[in-house]
Design a protein around this motif. Structure first.
Motif, PDB file in Angstrom:
ATOM      1  N   THR A  84      40.361  42.274  42.661  1.00 41.78           N
ATOM      2  CA  THR A  84      40.916  41.511  43.681  1.00 41.78           C
ATOM      3  C   THR A  84      41.998  42.145  44.156  1.00 41.78           C
ATOM      4  O   THR A  84      42.241  43.301  44.326  1.00 41.78           O
ATOM      5  N   GLY A 139      44.851  38.078  47.469  1.00 37.38           N
ATOM      6  CA  GLY A 139      43.772  37.208  46.993  1.00 37.38           C
ATOM      7  C   GLY A 139      44.201  35.894  46.134  1.00 37.38           C
ATOM      8  O   GLY A 139      43.899  34.894  46.053  1.00 37.38           O
ATOM      9  N   LYS A 153      39.103  38.568  48.943  1.00 40.61           N
ATOM     10  CA  LYS A 153      39.752  39.107  47.956  1.00 40.61           C
ATOM     11  C   LYS A 153      39.764  37.815  46.894  1.00 40.61           C
ATOM     12  O   LYS A 153      39.585  37.831  45.562  1.00 40.61           O
TER      13      LYS A 153
END
Length: 235
Positions: free
Chosen positions: A137, A141, A157
């Motif tokens: 990620t 995110g 993400k």
């Protein structure tokens, strides 16, 4: 004694990129056999492990195509781990984001991670392997208030982060551990070229990121699952 990665088969998507090369190199040092899907017809010239005996490149694999992903995973030997580094980045003010650009971020980051995770889980369940899945990620995110112009990227993400936690919960009774790392800016040649005035010392080194990813994918990781590991350096 803790088991090692020696002789274990591991998929590394995005393995020919800057972070991917560092991860593949770290896994090879630990004796792993790396399977690297490549979207193109040949290995990029900068990939240093194309001729390595323990690296198996598969060309023309579109990771957003469900059938091609399934076919790639189906032909692998018994799979121990699947590491998903493939992804993309774009920036634009929200009022200028085109629908196609938003969809591209979701495809490139979230869809590829989902399709590869699903195929890996199917493979591990079929062989009764208590394996490992590692996604990537991003800080955006997990902390979408940081910065601007990253609505599409942060959303994609964030989807990877949520998917990682949900999969870990679903698979915890089957022995498959699912985690993700969340880097801030990685110290890559491309990022240095794009941000020449930045303080590179505050960025996350590729070696540090590769070490964290390799640990999460290893048998040494006996308990971490559903964890989103922040790799923020000194930023």
């Amino acid at each position: 004694m803790t088991e090692t990665l020696n002789g274990r088969h591991i998929v590394v998507t995005g393995g020919t990129g800057a972070l991917g090369g560092a991860v593949v190199g770290r896994l090879l040092e630990q004796g792993a056999i790396c399977h690297v899907p490549n979207a193109h017809a040949a290995a990029p010239p900068h990939f240093p492990f194309a001729a390595h005996a323990s690296v198996h490149l598969a060309h023309n694999v579109d990771l957003s195509d469900s059938a091609k992903v399934e076919a790639f995973y189906h032909q692998l030997p018994e799979l121990w781990a699947s590491i998903h580094l493939a992804g993309g980045f774009t920036m634009a003010p929200v009022e200028k984001i085109e629908s196609a650009s938003f969809a591209e971020m979701m495809d490139t980051n979230a869809r590829t991670a989902f399709l590869c995770s699903r195929a890996a889980v199917r493979s591990m369940l079929a062989s009764n392997t208590a394996g490992r899945i590692v996604n990537v990620t991003a800080r955006a995110g997990l902390e979408p208030r940081r910065g601007s112009g990253m609505v599409a990227y942060a959303a994609s993400k964030a989807a990877v982060a949520a998917m990682t936690v949900a999969m870990a919960e679903e698979l915890k009774g089957k022995g498959i551990l699912v985690n993700a790392v969340a880097p801030s800016t990685l110290d890559t040649p491309a990022n240095r070229a794009d941000m020449p005035d930045a303080d590179f010392a505050k960025w996350v080194s590729l070696e540090a990121a590769a070490e964290a990813i390799a640990y999460l994918a290893s048998p040494a990781n006996q308990a971490m699952s559903g964890t989103l590991v922040p790799l923020y350096g000194r930023a």
